[in-house]
Design a protein around this motif. Structure first.
Motif, mmCIF file in Angstrom:
data_model
loop_
_atom_site.group_PDB
_atom_site.id
_atom_site.type_symbol
_atom_site.label_atom_id
_atom_site.label_comp_id
_atom_site.label_asym_id
_atom_site.label_seq_id
_atom_site.Cartn_x
_atom_site.Cartn_y
_atom_site.Cartn_z
ATOM 1 N N ALA A 186 1.015 -1.151 0.006
ATOM 2 C CA ALA A 186 -0.017 -0.012 0.055
ATOM 3 C C ALA A 186 0.789 1.175 -0.086
ATOM 4 O O ALA A 186 0.639 2.284 -0.674
ATOM 5 C CB ALA A 186 -0.793 0.097 1.044
ATOM 6 N N GLY A 187 1.972 1.148 0.639
ATOM 7 C CA GLY A 187 2.832 2.194 0.787
ATOM 8 C C GLY A 187 3.451 2.538 -0.573
ATOM 9 O O GLY A 187 3.781 3.855 -1.114
ATOM 10 N N VAL A 188 3.899 1.524 -1.407
ATOM 11 C CA VAL A 188 4.300 1.539 -2.790
ATOM 12 C C VAL A 188 3.119 2.641 -4.052
ATOM 13 O O VAL A 188 3.658 3.454 -4.363
ATOM 14 C CB VAL A 188 4.670 0.389 -3.476
ATOM 15 C CG1 VAL A 188 5.090 0.693 -4.841
ATOM 16 C CG2 VAL A 188 5.848 -0.186 -2.553
ATOM 17 N N ILE A 189 1.962 1.932 -3.693
ATOM 18 C CA ILE A 189 0.983 2.533 -4.467
ATOM 19 C C ILE A 189 1.022 3.907 -3.886
ATOM 20 O O ILE A 189 0.587 5.089 -4.871
ATOM 21 C CB ILE A 189 -0.295 1.811 -4.010
ATOM 22 C CG1 ILE A 189 -0.379 0.506 -4.712
ATOM 23 C CG2 ILE A 189 -1.437 2.552 -5.172
ATOM 24 C CD1 ILE A 189 0.282 0.310 -6.123
ATOM 25 N N ALA A 190 0.883 4.519 -2.575
ATOM 26 C CA ALA A 190 0.826 5.826 -2.295
ATOM 27 C C ALA A 190 1.993 6.498 -2.729
ATOM 28 O O ALA A 190 1.816 7.826 -3.115
ATOM 29 C CB ALA A 190 0.796 5.917 -0.656
ATOM 30 N N HIS A 191 3.198 6.019 -3.050
ATOM 31 C CA HIS A 191 4.398 6.660 -3.398
ATOM 32 C C HIS A 191 4.037 7.006 -5.040
ATOM 33 O O HIS A 191 4.550 8.269 -5.442
ATOM 34 C CB HIS A 191 5.577 5.696 -3.501
ATOM 35 C CG HIS A 191 6.784 6.080 -4.076
ATOM 36 N ND1 HIS A 191 7.454 7.379 -4.103
ATOM 37 C CD2 HIS A 191 7.590 5.457 -5.166
ATOM 38 C CE1 HIS A 191 8.318 7.324 -4.886
ATOM 39 N NE2 HIS A 191 8.340 6.284 -5.463
ATOM 40 N N LEU A 192 3.518 5.905 -6.027
ATOM 41 C CA LEU A 192 3.145 6.420 -7.067
ATOM 42 C C LEU A 192 2.216 7.307 -7.218
ATOM 43 O O LEU A 192 2.053 8.341 -8.105
ATOM 44 C CB LEU A 192 2.783 4.819 -7.897
ATOM 45 C CG LEU A 192 3.816 3.842 -8.014
ATOM 46 C CD1 LEU A 192 3.158 2.798 -8.430
ATOM 47 C CD2 LEU A 192 4.803 4.223 -8.954
ATOM 48 N N LEU A 193 0.967 7.268 -6.322
ATOM 49 C CA LEU A 193 -0.001 8.395 -6.490
ATOM 50 C C LEU A 193 0.851 9.777 -6.053
ATOM 51 O O LEU A 193 0.362 10.600 -7.091
ATOM 52 C CB LEU A 193 -0.984 8.208 -5.323
ATOM 53 C CG LEU A 193 -1.707 9.073 -4.948
ATOM 54 C CD1 LEU A 193 -3.133 9.112 -6.251
ATOM 55 C CD2 LEU A 193 -2.593 8.921 -3.642
ATOM 56 N N THR A 194 1.746 9.845 -5.274
ATOM 57 C CA THR A 194 2.142 11.329 -5.004
ATOM 58 C C THR A 194 3.250 11.760 -5.909
ATOM 59 O O THR A 194 3.018 12.695 -6.581
ATOM 60 C CB THR A 194 2.796 11.302 -3.661
ATOM 61 O OG1 THR A 194 3.864 10.115 -3.744
ATOM 62 C CG2 THR A 194 1.806 10.855 -2.471
ATOM 63 N N VAL A 195 3.801 10.796 -6.704
ATOM 64 C CA VAL A 195 4.773 11.184 -7.799
ATOM 65 C C VAL A 195 4.156 11.513 -9.051
ATOM 66 O O VAL A 195 4.421 12.283 -9.534
ATOM 67 C CB VAL A 195 6.186 10.003 -7.753
ATOM 68 C CG1 VAL A 195 7.206 10.545 -8.842
ATOM 69 C CG2 VAL A 195 6.909 10.021 -6.283
ATOM 70 N N ASP A 196 3.206 10.617 -9.422
ATOM 71 C CA ASP A 196 2.266 10.814 -10.530
ATOM 72 C C ASP A 196 1.630 12.241 -10.556
ATOM 73 O O ASP A 196 1.195 12.822 -11.386
ATOM 74 C CB ASP A 196 1.235 9.766 -10.759
ATOM 75 C CG ASP A 196 1.929 8.563 -11.351
ATOM 76 O OD1 ASP A 196 3.224 8.524 -11.487
ATOM 77 O OD2 ASP A 196 1.173 7.302 -11.355
ATOM 78 N N GLY A 197 1.459 12.548 -9.147
ATOM 79 C CA GLY A 197 0.847 13.926 -8.844
ATOM 80 C C GLY A 197 1.401 14.905 -9.400
ATOM 81 O O GLY A 197 0.754 16.239 -9.790
ATOM 82 N N THR A 198 2.803 15.062 -9.737
ATOM 83 C CA THR A 198 3.623 16.038 -10.245
ATOM 84 C C THR A 198 3.063 16.276 -11.837
ATOM 85 O O THR A 198 2.839 17.672 -12.178
ATOM 86 C CB THR A 198 4.974 15.836 -10.419
ATOM 87 O OG1 THR A 198 5.274 14.605 -10.965
ATOM 88 C CG2 THR A 198 5.752 15.651 -9.010
ATOM 89 N N VAL A 199 2.953 15.158 -12.455
ATOM 90 C CA VAL A 199 2.265 15.221 -13.981
ATOM 91 C C VAL A 199 0.666 15.678 -13.706
ATOM 92 O O VAL A 199 0.288 16.638 -14.494
ATOM 93 C CB VAL A 199 2.326 13.915 -14.424
ATOM 94 C CG1 VAL A 199 1.475 14.028 -15.811
ATOM 95 C CG2 VAL A 199 3.754 13.408 -14.533
#
Length: 425
Positions: A186-199
């Motif tokens: 779940a932490g990895v998906i949260a990481h992808l969520l936040t970094v994809d958020g830059t786009v």
């Protein structure tokens, strides 16, 4: 006893009548009688009686031996199989041969994976789009991100609570050594969520951080801020906003046209939108492999076309990373590089990527603005495509990369370390 008469129906007859007329009437053989329909016979299946057992085959040893191959393939009749199996209990030589043939049959049966071919989705979409082209198509440079987020979402859909909390160690390369951070699926998906958020923010979509303040736009800073703000470790609930955001990004970039030149800031560097989408596809695949490894599940690399785009992005970023490492004093000690004007040819390394998504790239060594030149080639490195991507993800130390190397050893070392330096949390 009763007999069926076509005209009168059933009639009673005395079976012991002295003149035999009753017997002739019953059988329908007497004079002046019509044809009679015989009584139906009850079958064994209808009557509930046990079927007669087939008579066992009496076969010679030579015949039984010749049937062993068919028996191993389950191609014998029931009687032949029974005869062979009865014989195996008596003949040691045939028993050993039967076991050997059975083992050979298992080698002939190729194990089939229950996972779908990763290229199936692309083929299906291509077929559909050929029949009915979309009014607003997704740009070619956004399709790797669309495909990789869909593949990861398919992996997550059947996860239970135990899988969502399975430990995952994020790995990357920093300076001249490896770095890591422990989290959960779940932490990895949260990481992808936040970094994809830059786009997403660049495209005018909502920032997944919301009211959370990050010290910078760097991926690690955004992720750490999100993790710290969570009162509890992330759970399966993070999947829905991540998937909704990825759908929103793909829909929005479809309206940007084919240019994709809009800059996306990562804090200390920028990428044009088209390259940022490739970068996000690459990281999605890498972390999907991290998750699959954590739950002990196989996960295939991207399709060759998408993998080639990711490798091309990494190759184009190498000259800038080489220059940054040189300024930080991390380059190999030796002769100082020659300054080359932008657009001019300079010393180059030929990077040959083999296998799926492969190709060749000439990497300028002396200046980010120089042009790679075959006439100025000083070294040649050959790597497998997936191996190079794992090197660029920081999952393979540069010194352990399985690379074929010819030429300037210092230049080769600098490029391998620069490739690993492309990684980040």
């Amino acid at each position: 006893m009763r007999a069926y008469d076509e005209d009168d129906g059933y009639e009673e007859h005395d079976a012991h009548h002295g003149n035999g007329e009753a017997d002739d009437a019953v059988t329908g053989t007497g004079p002046g009688t019509g044809a009679r329909i015989p009584l139906p016979r009850a079958s064994v299946e209808d009557g509930g009686r046990v079927l007669p057992a087939p008579a066992p085959l009496a076969l010679e040893h030579q015949v039984l031996t010749s049937l062993l191959g068919a028996w191993a393939l389950a191609a014998c009749s029931a009687q032949e199989a029974a005869a062979v199996e009865a014989h195996l209990g008596e003949c040691e030589a045939c028993t050993e041969e039967a076991l050997r043939l059975r083992e050979a049959v298992t080698l002939l049966q190729r194990p089939e994976s229950l996972d779908l071919d990763p290229a199936l989705r692309t083929r299906v979409l291509d077929g559909c789009l050929e029949r009915r082209p979309p009014r607003i198509p997704v740009p070619e440079w956004a399709t790797p991100y669309d495909a990789e987020t869909a593949r990861l979402d398919a992996l997550l859909q059947d996860f239970g609570d135990a899988e969502w909390h399975a430990p995952v160690r994020l790995r990357w390369f920093e300076g001249d050594g490896t770095a890591s951070r422990r989290t959960t699926v779940a932490g990895v998906i949260a990481h992808l969520l936040t970094v994809d958020g830059t786009v997403a923010v660049t495209l005018g979509l909502d920032d997944p951080l919301g009211d959370i303040t990050a010290p910078s736009r760097a991926p690690a800073a955004r992720t750490e801020a999100y993790w710290r703000a969570s009162h509890y470790p992330p759970t399966r609930a993070v999947r829905a906003p991540w998937r909704e955001q990825s759908h929103g990004i793909v829909r929005t970039v479809a309206f940007t046209g084919d240019a994709g030149g809009m800059p996306v800031s990562y804090g200390d560097f920028e990428l044009p939108l088209r390259d940022a989408m490739l970068d996000r596809a690459f990281e999605c695949w890498v972390h999907a492999e991290d998750i699959a490894e954590a739950v002990d599940y196989p996960y295939a690399p991207p399709s060759a076309r998408h993998l080639n785009g990711m490798i091309d992005l990494a190759a184009r970023m190498l000259p800038g990373v080489l220059a940054a490492r040189r300024l930080a004093g991390l380059a190999t000690p030796g002769d100082r590089p020659r300054l080359v004007a932008a657009g001019e040819p300079g010393r180059s390394l030929r990077l040959e990527i083999e296998g799926s998504g492969g190709g060749e790239w000439l990497i300028p060594l002396d200046s980010p603005g120089a042009v790679g030149s075959a006439d100025h080639e000083v070294a040649h490195v050959a790597l497998d495509g997936v191996e190079f991507c794992r090197l660029a993800a920081g999952h393979v130390p540069p010194a352990e990369a399985a690379a074929g190397q010819v030429g300037d050893r210092e230049a080769i070392r600098d490029v391998l370390f620069a490739a690993a330096s492309l990684s980040r949390m």
